[in-house]
Structure formats: structure tokens, C-alpha cells
Design a protein around this motif. Structure first.
Motif, PDB file in Angstrom:
ATOM      1  N   PRO A   1       4.386 -15.875 -13.106  1.00 31.59           N
ATOM      2  CA  PRO A   1       3.927 -14.750 -13.823  1.00 31.59           C
ATOM      3  C   PRO A   1       5.091 -14.066 -14.816  1.00 31.59           C
ATOM      4  N   ALA A   2       4.522 -13.331 -15.759  1.00 32.32           N
ATOM      5  CA  ALA A   2       5.781 -12.887 -16.779  1.00 32.32           C
ATOM      6  C   ALA A   2       6.708 -11.760 -16.286  1.00 32.32           C
ATOM      7  N   ASP A   3       5.972 -11.135 -15.080  1.00 31.69           N
ATOM      8  CA  ASP A   3       6.731  -9.926 -14.377  1.00 31.69           C
ATOM      9  C   ASP A   3       8.060 -10.883 -13.761  1.00 31.69           C
TER      10      ASP A   3
ATOM     11  N   THR B   1       0.974 -11.320  -4.579  1.00 30.24           N
ATOM     12  CA  THR B   1       1.353 -12.445  -5.423  1.00 30.24           C
ATOM     13  C   THR B   1       1.822 -13.660  -4.409  1.00 30.24           C
TER      14      THR B   1
ATOM     15  N   ASP C   1      -0.786 -12.028 -15.215  1.00 29.35           N
ATOM     16  CA  ASP C   1      -0.017 -12.359 -14.236  1.00 29.35           C
ATOM     17  C   ASP C   1      -0.808 -13.179 -13.103  1.00 29.35           C
TER      18      ASP C   1
ATOM     19  N   ALA D   1       7.571 -13.132 -10.474  1.00 24.86           N
ATOM     20  CA  ALA D   1       8.159 -14.495 -10.889  1.00 24.86           C
ATOM     21  C   ALA D   1       8.976 -15.179  -9.770  1.00 24.86           C
TER      22      ALA D   1
ATOM     23  N   VAL E   1      -1.743  -6.041  -9.871  1.00 30.99           N
ATOM     24  CA  VAL E   1      -1.036  -7.034 -10.265  1.00 30.99           C
ATOM     25  C   VAL E   1      -1.853  -7.271 -11.763  1.00 30.99           C
ATOM     26  N   SER E   2      -1.184  -7.523 -12.639  1.00 31.45           N
ATOM     27  CA  SER E   2      -1.800  -7.697 -13.970  1.00 31.45           C
ATOM     28  C   SER E   2      -2.811  -8.809 -14.200  1.00 31.45           C
TER      29      SER E   2
ATOM     30  N   SER F   1       7.075 -15.544  -6.728  1.00 30.70           N
ATOM     31  CA  SER F   1       6.068 -16.863  -6.807  1.00 30.70           C
ATOM     32  C   SER F   1       6.910 -18.110  -6.793  1.00 30.70           C
TER      33      SER F   1
END
Length: 185
Positions: free
Chosen positions: A107-109, A66, A97, A113, A93-94, A116
Motif C-alpha cells: 500500500p502507499a500508506d 490490512t 491501498d 505498507a 482503508v483506501s 503488509s
């Protein structure tokens, strides 16, 4: 067009060959970015030392990927963005994301996030964060010392990102589906 050679294990300077051999064992190939770095034994050997330590840090591989993808996008490094897209997906990692990071969104996670956001802030502000940035990171479940781990990842990826921008290595065929183009400013 670049005037830089993308070395193979056979064509690299002697002091660079051991690093390329290690990368071959790790990835099953010598990434073109490493082949470009190999022209400078100083650069490739400095990079590999930091690279190995980053991957042995307290951060998980999805967290590291990420960060590496965020850094590539923030630094507008097209080769690294494609490469780390593939590795981030491989590390779980999705896709949502990964797509968010590639679009310069968080990212939503929440955990990813926080990583990042911190990496982007470090790059955008040249290493300067404020108390609110640190608090958001710690509130996401990280320790203050992990900010230093993030700095190590940013440093390692800066080597790759800058090398890619200067040498413009070709993207390997297996990463072509993840090609990314930096938006025009």
C-alpha cells in the motif's frame, strides 16, 4: 468440488453453535467460512478465541484488515480475499491501498505498507525475519512487541485461509463484487 458442509447455526455440532451465534451477532450473518469450520468444534473454538483477541490487540481495525487481506492474498485464499476486501474498505482503508494489496503490492500508506510487508515476509519465510525486516517495521513507528501482534493476526488468518482452500465455501452474494482470483503460478 468440495465434500465439506457449510453449516448453519441449526445444523452445526452443538459445541460449534455458540461460536456461530457470536459471529451472527458480530457480522449480521454466519460467514460461510465459519460454517465450514463448524464441522470441527476444535477448529472453530480455537479460531474464535484467537480472532477475538486479535481484534482487541494494540492494532487498529484498518491495520488488522490490512494484515488479513495481505495474508489472504499471500496464501491465495480467494474467499478470504473477497471478505477482507469488503471489511478493509468498510474500515476506511483506501481503495488504492486495497487494490495494491490484492495485486501483491505494498500500500502507499507507509504504516499499512510496513504491516503488509512484515506479514508477507512472515508467511513467505515461514516465520523467519531478519534484523533488517524488524528495523523497517520499527522505523515505520511500531514497537518490537507489535511484531508479536502481527504473528497473532497471521495465525488467525492462516486458520481461515487454509480452511477456505480445503473446504472451498461459496462466496456470499454481498461480497461478490469483491471476488478475487489467485493468479496462476
Amino acid at each position: 468440488m468440495s465434500n465439506h458442509t457449510v453449516h448453519t447455526i441449526q445444523t452445526a455440532p452443538e459445541q460449534s453453535k455458540p461460536v456461530l451465534e457470536r459471529l451472527q451477532r458480530t457480522f449480521g450473518l454466519v460467514p460461510n467460512i465459519a460454517g465450514a469450520m463448524a464441522a470441527s468444534p476444535t477448529l472453530i473454538n480455537g479460531f474464535i478465541g484467537l480472532f477475538e483477541r486479535v481484534h482487541a490487540s494494540r492494532l487498529s481495525e484498518p491495520q488488522i484488515q490490512t494484515l488479513l487481506l495481505t495474508n489472504a492474498v499471500t496464501n491465495r485464499s480467494e474467499w478470504a480475499a473477497a471478505f477482507h476486501t469488503a471489511l478493509a474498505l468498510q474500515q476506511g482503508v483506501s481503495r488504492a491501498d486495497v487494490d495494491a494489496i490484492r495485486e501483491a503490492r505494498l500500500p502507499a500508506d507507509g504504516n499499512l505498507a510496513a504491516l503488509s510487508a512484515l506479514a508477507r515476509t512472515l508467511i513467505d519465510r515461514r516465520g523467519r525475519i531478519d534484523c533488517a525486516d524488524e528495523k523497517r517495521f520499527i522505523d515505520a513507528g511500531f514497537g518490537a512487541a507489535q511484531i508479536l501482534d502481527v504473528i497473532a493476526v497471521v495465525a488467525a488468518s492462516t486458520i481461515t485461509n487454509y480452511t477456505g482452500s480445503v473446504t472451498q465455501p461459496p462466496l456470499e452474494a454481498q461480497f461478490a463484487e469483491y471476488a478475487w482470483q489467485a493468479p496462476t503460478r
